[in-house]
Design a protein around this motif. Sequence first.
Motif, PDB file in Angstrom:
ATOM      1  N   GLN A 195       0.830  -1.205   0.000  1.00 54.91           N
ATOM      2  CA  GLN A 195       0.000   0.000   0.000  1.00 54.91           C
ATOM      3  C   GLN A 195       0.865   1.255   0.000  1.00 54.91           C
ATOM      4  O   GLN A 195       0.548   2.237  -0.689  1.00 54.91           O
ATOM      5  CB  GLN A 195      -0.911  -0.007   1.231  1.00 54.91           C
ATOM      6  N   ILE A 196       1.959   1.239   0.775  1.00 57.24           N
ATOM      7  CA  ILE A 196       2.852   2.389   0.832  1.00 57.24           C
ATOM      8  C   ILE A 196       3.478   2.646  -0.532  1.00 57.24           C
ATOM      9  O   ILE A 196       3.505   3.771  -1.037  1.00 57.24           O
ATOM     10  CB  ILE A 196       3.949   2.175   1.888  1.00 57.24           C
ATOM     11  N   VAL A 197       3.984   1.580  -1.159  1.00 56.20           N
ATOM     12  CA  VAL A 197       4.642   1.729  -2.456  1.00 56.20           C
ATOM     13  C   VAL A 197       3.648   2.161  -3.529  1.00 56.20           C
ATOM     14  O   VAL A 197       3.941   3.013  -4.372  1.00 56.20           O
ATOM     15  CB  VAL A 197       5.344   0.419  -2.853  1.00 56.20           C
ATOM     16  N   ALA A 198       2.445   1.587  -3.498  1.00 52.43           N
ATOM     17  CA  ALA A 198       1.422   1.952  -4.481  1.00 52.43           C
ATOM     18  C   ALA A 198       1.045   3.426  -4.352  1.00 52.43           C
ATOM     19  O   ALA A 198       0.886   4.133  -5.359  1.00 52.43           O
ATOM     20  CB  ALA A 198       0.195   1.066  -4.315  1.00 52.43           C
ATOM     21  N   GLY A 199       0.905   3.903  -3.111  1.00 52.50           N
ATOM     22  CA  GLY A 199       0.592   5.310  -2.903  1.00 52.50           C
ATOM     23  C   GLY A 199       1.718   6.220  -3.371  1.00 52.50           C
ATOM     24  O   GLY A 199       1.478   7.283  -3.959  1.00 52.50           O
ATOM     25  N   HIS A 200       2.959   5.781  -3.132  1.00 55.83           N
ATOM     26  CA  HIS A 200       4.113   6.556  -3.580  1.00 55.83           C
ATOM     27  C   HIS A 200       4.128   6.651  -5.102  1.00 55.83           C
ATOM     28  O   HIS A 200       4.325   7.737  -5.674  1.00 55.83           O
ATOM     29  CB  HIS A 200       5.397   5.903  -3.078  1.00 55.83           C
ATOM     30  N   TYR A 201       3.908   5.531  -5.784  1.00 59.32           N
ATOM     31  CA  TYR A 201       3.898   5.525  -7.244  1.00 59.32           C
ATOM     32  C   TYR A 201       2.758   6.388  -7.787  1.00 59.32           C
ATOM     33  O   TYR A 201       2.914   7.087  -8.784  1.00 59.32           O
ATOM     34  CB  TYR A 201       3.747   4.101  -7.752  1.00 59.32           C
ATOM     35  N   ALA A 202       1.600   6.322  -7.149  1.00 62.52           N
ATOM     36  CA  ALA A 202       0.440   7.057  -7.645  1.00 62.52           C
ATOM     37  C   ALA A 202       0.697   8.560  -7.676  1.00 62.52           C
ATOM     38  O   ALA A 202       0.148   9.275  -8.518  1.00 62.52           O
ATOM     39  CB  ALA A 202      -0.787   6.750  -6.789  1.00 62.52           C
ATOM     40  N   TYR A 203       1.532   9.046  -6.773  1.00 65.23           N
ATOM     41  CA  TYR A 203       1.792  10.489  -6.712  1.00 65.23           C
ATOM     42  C   TYR A 203       3.083  10.866  -7.432  1.00 65.23           C
ATOM     43  O   TYR A 203       3.108  11.831  -8.216  1.00 65.23           O
ATOM     44  CB  TYR A 203       1.861  10.947  -5.261  1.00 65.23           C
ATOM     45  N   PHE A 204       4.168  10.142  -7.181  1.00 69.12           N
ATOM     46  CA  PHE A 204       5.482  10.566  -7.654  1.00 69.12           C
ATOM     47  C   PHE A 204       5.913   9.934  -8.970  1.00 69.12           C
ATOM     48  O   PHE A 204       6.945  10.334  -9.524  1.00 69.12           O
ATOM     49  CB  PHE A 204       6.543  10.270  -6.589  1.00 69.12           C
TER      50      PHE A 204
END
Length: 234
Positions: A195-204
């Motif tokens: 979830q952390i990595v997916a959220g990071h990818y979604a923004y950055f």
Amino acid sequence: MRLLEHRIGDNRITRLIQKWLKVGILEDGVVTVDDRGTGQGSVISPLLANIYLHYALDLWAKRWRQREATGDMVIVRYADDVVMGFEHEADARRFLDAMRTRLEGFMLSLHPDKTRLIEFGRFAAASRKKRGLARPETFDFLGLTFMCGKSRQGRFQLQRKTRGDRMRAKLRDIKEELRRRMHWPISEQGKWLRQIVAGHYAYFAVPTNISAHRVPISRGRSLAAIAPAAQPER
């Protein structure tokens, strides 16, 4: 409150907001009351700030662009962060002085460290090189650093990368949280990390920012390499 009344026709709502603005903030057992602004971190604060800045800055800047600007002018605002682009330096300097005066009339001020004029854009690098100056400065906006660069074809390209300080802080937070969860089942750790990595990818995960997604965490493993490996146990 007068600006809110332009948007809200229900007097009961405006009275509730007025009471909330006066109630104060509880922090470390101490209540502090301030008659300026809204409590930082509260849910309604961004909404109230956007309404206030809409009248204090947005509408005024639109009129200034139509009546005063001699060249192209672009404005991008998110909450209380704003980036403005001007075709002519003279317009930029005149607008900065006028904006400072405008905001003072609404009991607002520009951040002394974050507010600056820089030469930026398609012709900035060539212009500075002719004058014997270094390459154009960069600026930070919404967690990204914006730079003047070139594409593979040699054309001007607006390049973005994750702010280094934000990335380092986030990696420290992840490391501490993983240490706290080290006794959890591997499947639950993997689910959380995914979830952390997916959220990071979604923004950055924006063009020109691929290098920021290959930051080593430990023993050469990257943040991108951890996510596919975090599969639930069967």
